[in-house]
Design a protein around this motif. Structure first.
Motif, PDB file in Angstrom:
ATOM      1  N   ALA A  24       0.758 -51.027  36.098  1.00  0.00           N
ATOM      2  CA  ALA A  24       0.098 -51.767  35.143  1.00  0.00           C
ATOM      3  C   ALA A  24      -0.950 -52.568  35.610  1.00  0.00           C
ATOM      4  N   PRO A  25      -1.990 -52.997  34.926  1.00  0.00           N
ATOM      5  CA  PRO A  25      -2.822 -53.892  35.365  1.00  0.00           C
ATOM      6  C   PRO A  25      -2.410 -55.173  36.017  1.00  0.00           C
ATOM      7  N   GLY A  26      -2.640 -55.502  37.286  1.00  0.00           N
ATOM      8  CA  GLY A  26      -2.010 -56.536  38.018  1.00  0.00           C
ATOM      9  C   GLY A  26      -0.485 -55.917  38.582  1.00  0.00           C
ATOM     10  N   GLY A  27       0.098 -54.808  38.377  1.00  0.00           N
ATOM     11  CA  GLY A  27       1.167 -54.425  38.720  1.00  0.00           C
ATOM     12  C   GLY A  27       1.165 -54.159  40.189  1.00  0.00           C
ATOM     13  N   GLN A  28       2.341 -54.307  40.698  1.00  0.00           N
ATOM     14  CA  GLN A  28       2.813 -54.034  42.117  1.00  0.00           C
ATOM     15  C   GLN A  28       3.758 -53.328  42.644  1.00  0.00           C
ATOM     16  N   ASN A  29       3.870 -52.399  43.745  1.00  0.00           N
ATOM     17  CA  ASN A  29       5.079 -51.982  44.303  1.00  0.00           C
ATOM     18  C   ASN A  29       5.377 -52.723  45.320  1.00  0.00           C
ATOM     19  N   PRO A  30       6.619 -53.745  45.433  1.00  0.00           N
ATOM     20  CA  PRO A  30       6.621 -54.766  46.032  1.00  0.00           C
ATOM     21  C   PRO A  30       6.797 -54.244  47.652  1.00  0.00           C
ATOM     22  N   PRO A  31       6.982 -55.288  48.291  1.00  0.00           N
ATOM     23  CA  PRO A  31       6.947 -54.963  49.822  1.00  0.00           C
ATOM     24  C   PRO A  31       8.538 -54.379  49.862  1.00  0.00           C
ATOM     25  N   HIS A  32       8.358 -52.947  50.675  1.00  0.00           N
ATOM     26  CA  HIS A  32       9.475 -52.361  50.841  1.00  0.00           C
ATOM     27  C   HIS A  32       9.349 -51.424  52.123  1.00  0.00           C
ATOM     28  N   THR A  33      10.328 -50.761  52.457  1.00  0.00           N
ATOM     29  CA  THR A  33      10.346 -49.877  53.541  1.00  0.00           C
ATOM     30  C   THR A  33      11.190 -48.509  53.001  1.00  0.00           C
ATOM     31  N   HIS A  34      10.737 -47.440  53.882  1.00  0.00           N
ATOM     32  CA  HIS A  34      11.144 -46.221  53.900  1.00  0.00           C
ATOM     33  C   HIS A  34      11.936 -45.934  55.143  1.00  0.00           C
ATOM     34  N   PRO A  35      13.249 -45.866  55.406  1.00  0.00           N
ATOM     35  CA  PRO A  35      13.798 -45.906  56.752  1.00  0.00           C
ATOM     36  C   PRO A  35      13.766 -44.497  57.183  1.00  0.00           C
ATOM     37  N   ARG A  36      13.651 -43.192  56.446  1.00  0.00           N
ATOM     38  CA  ARG A  36      13.743 -41.927  56.744  1.00  0.00           C
ATOM     39  C   ARG A  36      12.259 -41.280  56.731  1.00  0.00           C
ATOM     40  N   ALA A  37      11.315 -42.101  56.419  1.00  0.00           N
ATOM     41  CA  ALA A  37       9.999 -41.112  56.094  1.00  0.00           C
ATOM     42  C   ALA A  37       8.763 -42.053  56.417  1.00  0.00           C
ATOM     43  N   THR A  38       8.042 -41.272  56.817  1.00  0.00           N
ATOM     44  CA  THR A  38       6.467 -41.806  56.800  1.00  0.00           C
ATOM     45  C   THR A  38       5.861 -41.509  55.162  1.00  0.00           C
ATOM     46  N   GLU A  39       5.231 -42.060  54.816  1.00  0.00           N
ATOM     47  CA  GLU A  39       4.656 -41.925  53.233  1.00  0.00           C
ATOM     48  C   GLU A  39       3.083 -41.835  53.425  1.00  0.00           C
ATOM     49  N   ILE A  40       2.464 -40.757  52.523  1.00  0.00           N
ATOM     50  CA  ILE A  40       1.055 -41.080  52.409  1.00  0.00           C
ATOM     51  C   ILE A  40       0.771 -40.926  51.059  1.00  0.00           C
ATOM     52  N   ILE A  41      -0.140 -41.542  50.287  1.00  0.00           N
ATOM     53  CA  ILE A  41      -0.406 -41.865  48.901  1.00  0.00           C
ATOM     54  C   ILE A  41      -1.941 -41.179  48.826  1.00  0.00           C
ATOM     55  N   PHE A  42      -1.971 -40.385  47.650  1.00  0.00           N
ATOM     56  CA  PHE A  42      -3.309 -40.106  47.011  1.00  0.00           C
ATOM     57  C   PHE A  42      -3.604 -40.812  45.620  1.00  0.00           C
ATOM     58  N   VAL A  43      -4.630 -41.437  45.641  1.00  0.00           N
ATOM     59  CA  VAL A  43      -5.060 -42.134  44.291  1.00  0.00           C
ATOM     60  C   VAL A  43      -5.390 -41.392  43.298  1.00  0.00           C
ATOM     61  N   THR A  44      -4.944 -41.314  42.231  1.00  0.00           N
ATOM     62  CA  THR A  44      -5.210 -40.363  41.143  1.00  0.00           C
ATOM     63  C   THR A  44      -6.127 -41.316  40.062  1.00  0.00           C
ATOM     64  N   GLU A  45      -5.800 -42.459  39.912  1.00  0.00           N
ATOM     65  CA  GLU A  45      -6.358 -43.360  38.948  1.00  0.00           C
ATOM     66  C   GLU A  45      -6.155 -44.828  39.533  1.00  0.00           C
ATOM     67  N   GLY A  46      -7.309 -45.653  39.130  1.00  0.00           N
ATOM     68  CA  GLY A  46      -7.598 -47.142  39.531  1.00  0.00           C
ATOM     69  C   GLY A  46      -7.832 -47.448  40.845  1.00  0.00           C
ATOM     70  N   THR A  47      -7.610 -48.694  41.195  1.00  0.00           N
ATOM     71  CA  THR A  47      -8.043 -49.266  42.466  1.00  0.00           C
ATOM     72  C   THR A  47      -6.937 -50.142  42.869  1.00  0.00           C
ATOM     73  N   LEU A  48      -6.491 -49.737  44.258  1.00  0.00           N
ATOM     74  CA  LEU A  48      -5.305 -50.526  44.591  1.00  0.00           C
ATOM     75  C   LEU A  48      -5.639 -51.250  45.909  1.00  0.00           C
ATOM     76  N   GLU A  49      -5.018 -52.388  46.252  1.00  0.00           N
ATOM     77  CA  GLU A  49      -4.916 -52.942  47.697  1.00  0.00           C
ATOM     78  C   GLU A  49      -3.715 -52.613  48.123  1.00  0.00           C
ATOM     79  N   VAL A  50      -3.899 -51.973  49.447  1.00  0.00           N
ATOM     80  CA  VAL A  50      -2.544 -51.217  50.054  1.00  0.00           C
ATOM     81  C   VAL A  50      -2.334 -51.811  51.417  1.00  0.00           C
TER      82      VAL A  50
END
Length: 214
Positions: A99-125
């Motif tokens: 959502a506007p102002g929404g956040q995926n809070p600080p977290h980890t993935h112990p078993r994987a590297t993650e790669i993201i592709f932006v399909t909409e909007g602007t994110l600080e990552v």
């Protein structure tokens, strides 16, 4: 004889190192669709006997998820738990909506590297290394960012409208450990004095934070 001992030591070290370097185990057959009903428990999932093309199909990422929650984001996973066809394949995906102002809070993935592709909007990552160095960037539609395996990372919607990304993982089940939830909503709870000392606050403040996660 010394040369033989050296070779044996090298072989042992390589054997010990191999599990640490590996991701998901290598496949031993063409396909192994997860049998989620099997009572057998192992590292992964047993194979289903009768499979069809539908086992290798997942339509769950087509629609935006409901972001009406405290974080203002939702993750729709296409991992082995919802998409049994990826069992033993060492890959999975997810759609993340913000959502506007929404956040995926600080977290980890112990078993994987993650790669993201932006399909909409602007994110600080960003992600934080084990040396406590922050690497952060603002990304927008069509751009890609990668989060190394096991490191704390986050995404924050910095635009004025909704945002979304498609994420890829090099594991059929990446695991997710949200930092705040892990510490303040564990069951049974982490003792308040432990968290108070770690965060240099008092027990009452810890209890107040814990109450927000109930």
């Amino acid at each position: 004889m010394a040369g033989l001992h050296f070779s044996v030591v090298c072989a042992v070290l390589l054997a010990l190192a191999a599990p640490a370097l590996a991701g998901d185990p290598d496949m031993l057959q063409d396909v192994c669709v997860a049998d989620m009903e099997s009572p057998v428990k192992l590292n992964g999932f047993p194979c289903k006997a009768n499979i069809t093309a539908d086992d290798f199909f997942f339509a769950g990422l087509k629609k935006a998820g409901n972001t009406n929650n405290a974080a203002g984001s939702v993750v729709t996973a296409a991992n082995v738990m919802s998409f049994p066809g990826v069992n033993t394949l060492g890959v999975s995906m997810a759609r993340i909506d913000y959502a506007p102002g929404g956040q995926n809070p600080p977290h980890t993935h112990p078993r994987a590297t993650e790669i993201i592709f932006v399909t909409e909007g602007t994110l600080e990552v960003g992600f934080i290394t084990t040396a406590n160095k922050l690497f952060t960037k603002t990304i927008t539609v069509g751009e890609v960012f990668v989060f190394p395996r096991g490191l704390v990372h986050f995404q924050q919607n910095r635009g004025y409208g909704p945002a979304s990304v498609i994420a890829g993982f090099n594991s059929q089940l990446q695991g997710t450990q949200a930092i705040a939830t892990t510490l303040f909503a564990a069951a049974p709870p982490v003792p308040s004095d432990v968290l108070a000392k770690a965060f240099r606050i008092d027990n009452g403040q810890v209890d107040a934070i814990k109450a927000k996660f109930k």
